[in-house]
Scaffold this active site. Structure first.
Site: not given
Length: 269
Positions: A121-123
């Site tokens: 989700w942070e990428g």
């Protein structure tokens, strides 16, 4: 009168034995809690001496996660105070983190499922650049502390391997502050601790400390119920609802509610 005199003597003694150290930064903020997300109470100038009453862990600043509580009652990043050592120079603050029931025996590192969730989700960002709300980040959500993320010890552009290493360096600080806000009556398995660490990494220790989620857990409410009801509320960034945060909270809840027999808080098994 005798009791008063003893109490006064003790207070004066505690003050007189507090050591003073010089400030190394040009203008260093002293905050209401041990982290960069807390409000600024006052500022110190370079060369000014500050008295440290105790120390605790908090948001990492250039690789140093120690925060010094000064005689003014606020917290300053130890990175900007010249104590002469890379570690604690006085006693740890008692109860300053608002919970502390784990006594340091919780799992310091979250499980692989949690690390992968944060990374997803942070990428992946190989070189420093602003995130969706303009904050400079690199790797998997590392918030830059210096210009061009100069504090990062890995070479840019990062590979996914070095980015995971950087993430592994960062995550324990957030697990630590989370654990500090929970009392010893709260029981969490490894999936639950990992999911809450992901949330803490995303919203910051200051927000976690004052959250209703933490208060409800400490009041003894069912963890699955609390997580399912409270995590979805954390869906905004810059005042706007972000679909990515909506989806991330769903993923965290899913992990949180995934059964596991491994206890992670307050004791690691």
């Amino acid at each position: 009168m005798k009791l008063f005199s003893l109490a006064l003597f003790a207070a004066l003694s505690a003050t007189s034995f507090a050591k003073s150290y010089p400030v190394t930064g040009n203008t260093v903020n002293c905050r209401s809690g041990p982290g960069t997300s807390y409000g600024v109470k006052k500022s110190y100038q370079k060369g000014q001496s500050v008295s440290i009453s105790c120390q605790t862990s908090g948001t990492s600043v250039s690789g140093n996660n120690i925060w010094d509580k000064t005689s003014d009652g606020c917290y300053v990043a130890d990175y900007y105070i010249k104590t002469g050592v890379n570690g604690y120079v006085t006693t740890k603050c008692g109860g300053s983190s608002g919970g502390g029931g784990a006594s340091g025996s919780y799992c310091k590192k979250i499980n692989t499922a949690g690390v992968n969730l944060v990374a997803q989700w942070e990428g992946f960002v190989p070189s420093p650049k602003p995130d969706p709300i303009g904050l400079p980040t690199v790797g998997y959500g590392h918030l830059c502390q210096k210009k061009n993320c100069a504090e990062v010890k890995y070479k840019f552009p990062l590979s996914q391997t070095t980015a995971k290493q950087l993430l592994s360096d960062d995550l324990p600080k957030y697990t630590a502050c989370l654990a500090g806000y929970l009392n010893s009556k709260v029981k969490l398995n490894d999936n639950q601790l990992a999911a809450l660490t992901s949330w803490t990494f995303n919203v910051g220790c200051g927000n976690v400390k004052t959250s209703t989620l933490i208060k409800r857990l400490n009041n003894g409410e069912n963890p699955n119920t609390v997580a399912g009801q409270e995590l979805p509320n954390w869906r905004k960034a810059g005042g706007q609802v972000m679909q990515g945060l909506v989806n991330r909270r769903k993923a965290e809840i899913k992990l949180f509610k995934t059964a596991s027999s491994k206890q992670a808080y307050p004791k690691c098994q």
